[in-house]
Structures are given as structure tokens and as C-alpha cells.
Write an enzyme that holds these catalytic residues in place. Structure first.
Site, PDB file in Angstrom:
ATOM      1  N   ARG A 150     -12.187 -16.914  36.004  1.00 12.50           N
ATOM      2  CA  ARG A 150     -12.110 -18.368  35.900  1.00 12.50           C
ATOM      3  C   ARG A 150     -10.654 -18.786  36.106  1.00 12.50           C
ATOM      4  O   ARG A 150      -9.730 -18.102  35.646  1.00 12.50           O
ATOM      5  CB  ARG A 150     -12.571 -18.843  34.512  1.00 12.50           C
ATOM      6  N   HIS A 193     -14.947 -20.112  45.472  1.00 15.91           N
ATOM      7  CA  HIS A 193     -15.840 -19.671  44.375  1.00 15.91           C
ATOM      8  C   HIS A 193     -17.114 -19.021  44.938  1.00 15.91           C
ATOM      9  O   HIS A 193     -18.228 -19.486  44.680  1.00 15.91           O
ATOM     10  CB  HIS A 193     -16.191 -20.848  43.458  1.00 15.91           C
TER      11      HIS A 193
HETATM   12  P1  NAP Z   1     -19.472  -9.818  30.045  1.00 15.39           P
HETATM   13  O1  NAP Z   1     -20.539  -8.836  30.324  1.00 15.39           O
HETATM   14  O2  NAP Z   1     -19.575 -10.682  28.829  1.00 15.39           O
HETATM   15  O3  NAP Z   1     -18.089  -9.025  30.000  1.00 15.39           O
HETATM   16  C1  NAP Z   1     -16.893  -9.625  29.653  1.00 15.39           C
HETATM   17  C2  NAP Z   1     -15.805  -8.571  29.535  1.00 15.39           C
HETATM   18  O4  NAP Z   1     -14.563  -9.236  29.270  1.00 15.39           O
HETATM   19  C3  NAP Z   1     -16.046  -7.593  28.371  1.00 15.39           C
HETATM   20  O5  NAP Z   1     -15.606  -6.305  28.733  1.00 15.39           O
HETATM   21  C4  NAP Z   1     -15.161  -8.179  27.272  1.00 15.39           C
HETATM   22  O6  NAP Z   1     -14.693  -7.233  26.320  1.00 15.39           O
HETATM   23  C5  NAP Z   1     -13.990  -8.669  28.098  1.00 15.39           C
HETATM   24  N1  NAP Z   1     -13.212  -9.658  27.347  1.00 15.39           N
HETATM   25  C6  NAP Z   1     -13.639 -10.787  26.755  1.00 15.39           C
HETATM   26  N2  NAP Z   1     -12.629 -11.385  26.097  1.00 15.39           N
HETATM   27  C7  NAP Z   1     -11.548 -10.606  26.263  1.00 15.39           C
HETATM   28  C8  NAP Z   1     -10.237 -10.662  25.792  1.00 15.39           C
HETATM   29  N3  NAP Z   1      -9.800 -11.659  25.024  1.00 15.39           N
HETATM   30  N4  NAP Z   1      -9.393  -9.655  26.126  1.00 15.39           N
HETATM   31  C9  NAP Z   1      -9.832  -8.628  26.891  1.00 15.39           C
HETATM   32  N5  NAP Z   1     -11.065  -8.498  27.388  1.00 15.39           N
HETATM   33  C10 NAP Z   1     -11.922  -9.490  27.066  1.00 15.39           C
HETATM   34  O7  NAP Z   1     -19.298 -10.831  31.282  1.00 15.39           O
HETATM   35  P2  NAP Z   1     -19.678 -10.581  32.820  1.00 15.39           P
HETATM   36  O8  NAP Z   1     -21.107 -10.856  33.051  1.00 15.39           O
HETATM   37  O9  NAP Z   1     -19.127  -9.274  33.254  1.00 15.39           O
HETATM   38  O10 NAP Z   1     -18.891 -11.812  33.504  1.00 15.39           O
HETATM   39  C11 NAP Z   1     -17.483 -11.930  33.396  1.00 15.39           C
HETATM   40  C12 NAP Z   1     -17.031 -13.297  33.904  1.00 15.39           C
HETATM   41  O11 NAP Z   1     -17.114 -13.335  35.331  1.00 15.39           O
HETATM   42  C13 NAP Z   1     -17.904 -14.488  33.486  1.00 15.39           C
HETATM   43  O12 NAP Z   1     -17.563 -14.924  32.195  1.00 15.39           O
HETATM   44  C14 NAP Z   1     -17.594 -15.521  34.550  1.00 15.39           C
HETATM   45  O13 NAP Z   1     -16.559 -16.369  34.116  1.00 15.39           O
HETATM   46  C15 NAP Z   1     -17.100 -14.690  35.728  1.00 15.39           C
HETATM   47  N6  NAP Z   1     -17.980 -14.852  36.902  1.00 15.39           N
HETATM   48  C16 NAP Z   1     -17.454 -15.293  38.059  1.00 15.39           C
HETATM   49  C17 NAP Z   1     -18.253 -15.446  39.186  1.00 15.39           C
HETATM   50  C18 NAP Z   1     -17.670 -15.913  40.496  1.00 15.39           C
HETATM   51  O14 NAP Z   1     -18.425 -16.143  41.446  1.00 15.39           O
HETATM   52  N7  NAP Z   1     -16.365 -16.019  40.631  1.00 15.39           N
HETATM   53  C19 NAP Z   1     -19.622 -15.132  39.118  1.00 15.39           C
HETATM   54  C20 NAP Z   1     -20.134 -14.692  37.907  1.00 15.39           C
HETATM   55  C21 NAP Z   1     -19.323 -14.557  36.803  1.00 15.39           C
HETATM   56  P3  NAP Z   1     -15.723  -6.460  25.332  1.00 15.39           P
HETATM   57  O15 NAP Z   1     -16.416  -5.459  26.243  1.00 15.39           O
HETATM   58  O16 NAP Z   1     -14.834  -5.823  24.349  1.00 15.39           O
HETATM   59  O17 NAP Z   1     -16.666  -7.494  24.793  1.00 15.39           O
END
Ligand code: NAP
Length: 315
Positions: free
Chosen positions: A230, A278
Site C-alpha cells: 500500500r 495498481h
Molecule cells: P497477510 O496474509 O495478512 O500477511 C501479512 C504479512 O505482513 C504477515 O506476514 C504479517 O506478519 C506481516 N506484517 C503485518 N504487520 C507487520 C508489521 N507491523 N511488521 C512486520 N510485518 C508485518 O496478507 P496478504 O494476503 O499476504 O496481503 C498483504 C497485503 O498485500 C495486503 O494487506 C494488501 O495491502 C496488499 N495487496 C496488494 C495488492 C496489489 O495489487 N498491489 C493485491 C492484494 C493485496 P505476521 O505473519 O507476523 O502476522
């Protein structure tokens, strides 16, 4: 009588129509999907689940008996901010196909940086014939910051392509074949080793502005950055400064503070910035609709609510 599931969404035009075709088809035989504005008062009161995509929070609040909402997006920072804490549980979209799509994008843009494509493109424009030293993938350390659903798939795909991959998350992890770090000290360790850093963590109170001037001084000199998470996780001025000073070599940015990126924004013309609209991992309607239908079908049959967002952590 069929259960009516409200669809609450401010997405516009084509995208809205795509969902309005796909969701009823996927939920056929399970429930009837109805746009919020078409609901009767009785249907609003009876609704326990709603499907949401960029919803107007007031419309969600008008569904007074909601137990949970199913988001059509993976990132739910707006819902977390806009829905009251004692409101419905928030279930974000977790789609294995999205993890595949994201890992493909991470590999593609890592290779783009690894094979110096921005440099060779600029050289072509200048009609300059000049080669640069090439490292093997094994000599290139790529860090994946955020090793959740999308990050893990990306890390494994990078590893399968020979890169030296490390990961960083909020809580410590044990992932076979992947060296991982956590916490603030962990971040410094990771950044100081990374040739390419890939951001894949959610936007939360902890990650907003995390990549500021201080964080950029921790980067290895000449490293590159890919932000597929993001926009507000990065302080744009600090990034521009890091690029202009040569601390960072290049940034591939798919997400921004404001989207679409405003016309006059310095990122558009910056030679060390690649701007993407995006597109790294769009929600794929066909697979997402099936997952939404499965989640809703299971709930209606057994009462089981899929894993919901931890409101305190914000993801
Ligand atoms: P997820 O499964 O919830 O994984 C999030 C990861 O980030 C986890 O490993 C979490 O740590 C880590 N994290 C959270 N807060 C943190 C912090 N303060 N410090 C360090 N690490 C932290 O999410 P996901 O499904 O992989 O998606 C990740 C993000 O990708 C979404 O939230 C979204 O914003 C973005 N996204 C972007 C697109 C695009 O097209 N650009 C598409 C889809 C998603 P833990 O493992 O310890 O919980």
C-alpha cells in the site's frame, strides 16, 4: 425462501457490473445477491452477511444485524478504519490464485530489476551501446517484507528461481528453506542485506510511514525497492530523497497515497521510478466469487465464520 445477501459497493461502471454478474452465478442455489439500494427494509434487517467492495460505511451501518462482511479485496485497511470496532467481523479475501498472481508479479519485477531493464531502456532512448556486469540470482538477496499469504508464495517463487531470499514479518516465523526475521531490529538486519526489497505487508497503524528517512538510511547502498503493498507504507518525500541521493537505485511502485497517481506527481517522470497502476495482483472475479460462495455456503450450513481480521492488529 432464499437468504438475501446484500452487495454493498461503491466501485463503479464495468467493475460493478462484472461482480453483479459473477456473484449471483457463484451463489446460485445458496443465496440471492442483491444490491444494497434494491433491498427492502425487511431484507436489510434480516441480513447477517454482506459482500462488500469499497462500501459506503453508512450503508454497512444500516444493516443493523450483520454478523460478518466478506470483502472482495485482500487489503482491508479502509474497512478496519471505517467500520465501528463493535461492528460486524471483517473477512478479507484470501484466494490462492491471488497469491499465484502476486508471486508472478514479484518474480517479473524482480527480474526487471535484476536484469537492469530500466537502465537498458534508458540507454536505448539515448542510442547508447553499453553493457553492465551481471550477477547470478544466487548473488542477489531479495527480501520479502510481509510473509503472509502473498509474501510466502512470492518468496518461494523467487527462491525457485535461484535468488537468495529472506523474509520479515511482525511475529517470528519458521518457514522451511527461508531465513526469516521479525521486529524492528530484524528490519534493520534485513534492509542492510537486501539488494531488492519487496513490500507485501498490510497498511496498519504500525506500518503507515514505516519507510521513512531513517529506514532508507538502513538500506544497502544501491538497493532497489518494489512496493506491491500500500502507498502510505512509504513516505514519498523520503523515497524521492533516497533515490536522488543514490542511496536507492530504483523503485517499482504499484500503489500510492492517492490513486490514480495525480498528474503532476514527481514519480511520473522520475528516471528511477517505475509507475504501475495498481495491477500486481487484481482480484480475479471467477476464483474470488467461488471462494466467497464457499464461505457463505459454509456459514449458512454450519454457522462457521471464516477467519476474521484482528481489529487490534488491523489485518
Ligand atoms: P497477510 O496474509 O495478512 O500477511 C501479512 C504479512 O505482513 C504477515 O506476514 C504479517 O506478519 C506481516 N506484517 C503485518 N504487520 C507487520 C508489521 N507491523 N511488521 C512486520 N510485518 C508485518 O496478507 P496478504 O494476503 O499476504 O496481503 C498483504 C497485503 O498485500 C495486503 O494487506 C494488501 O495491502 C496488499 N495487496 C496488494 C495488492 C496489489 O495489487 N498491489 C493485491 C492484494 C493485496 P505476521 O505473519 O507476523 O502476522
Amino acid at each position: 425462501m432464499k437468504t438475501v445477501i446484500p452487495f454493498v459497493s461503491e466501485v463503479s461502471g464495468m467493475e460493478r457490473q462484472v461482480w453483479r454478474d459473477a456473484l449471483p452465478e457463484a451463489l446460485d442455489g445458496i443465496a440471492e445477491v442483491k444490491a444494497f439500494d434494491d433491498l427492502s427494509d425487511a431484507e436489510r434487517n434480516a441480513a447477517k452477511i454482506a459482500i462488500v467492495a469499497n462500501p459506503d460505511p453508512e450503508k454497512v451501518a444500516a444493516l443493523k444485524n450483520l454478523v460478518w462482511v466478506q470483502s472482495l479485496w485482500a487489503g482491508v485497511e479502509r474497512l478496519v478504519k471505517e467500520l465501528p470496532e463493535d461492528g460486524p467481523l471483517i473477512v478479507r479475501l484470501t484466494d490462492p490464485q491471488m497469491a499465484e498472481t502476486m508471486s508472478e508479479a514479484v518474480l517479473a519485477w524482480t527480474l526487471y530489476l535484476h536484469r537492469s531493464m530500466p537502465t537498458y531502456m534508458a540507454q536505448q532512448h539515448a542510442k547508447l551501446w553499453l553493457d553492465h556486469p551481471l550477477k547470478t540470482p544466487q548473488e542477489v538477496t531479495v527480501s520479502v517484507l510481509g510473509i503472509g499469504k502473498l509474501g510466502q508464495a512470492s518468496a518461494l517463487r523467487l527462491k525457485a528461481n535461484g535468488f537468495n531470499v529472506i523474509g520479515w514479518s511482525r511475529t517470528p516465523k519458521g518457514i522451511d528453506g527461508l531465513k526469516t526475521y521479525s521486529g524492528n531490529d530484524g528490519l534493520q538486519d534485513v534492509l542492510s542485506q537486501s539488494d531488492i526489497a519487496v513490500l507485501l505487508m498490510p497498511l496498519t497503524d504500525d506500518t503507515r510511514g514505516l519507510f521513512n528517512e531513517t529506514a532508507f538510511t538502513n538500506f544497502k547502498s544501491g538497493a532497489s525497492l518494489i512496493n506491491f503493498a500500500r502507498g502510505p507504507i512509504i513516505n514519498s518525500d523520503a523515497l524521492l530523497q533516497a533515490l536522488n541521493s543514490g542511496r536507492l537505485n530504483h523503485a517499482v511502485l504499484d500503489v500510492f497515497d492517492e490513486e490514480p497517481l495525480p498528474e503532476g506527481h514527481p514519480f511520473w517522470d522520475h528516471p528511477q521510478v517505475t509507475v504501475l497502476p495498481h495491477i500486481s495482483a487484481p482480484t480475479i472475479t471467477s476464483t474470488a466469487s467461488k471462494i466467497v460462495a464457499e464461505n457463505i455456503g459454509r456459514y449458512l450450513e454450519t454457522g462457521e465464520i471464516p477467519d476474521a481480521v484482528d481489529r487490534k492488529q488491523g489485518y
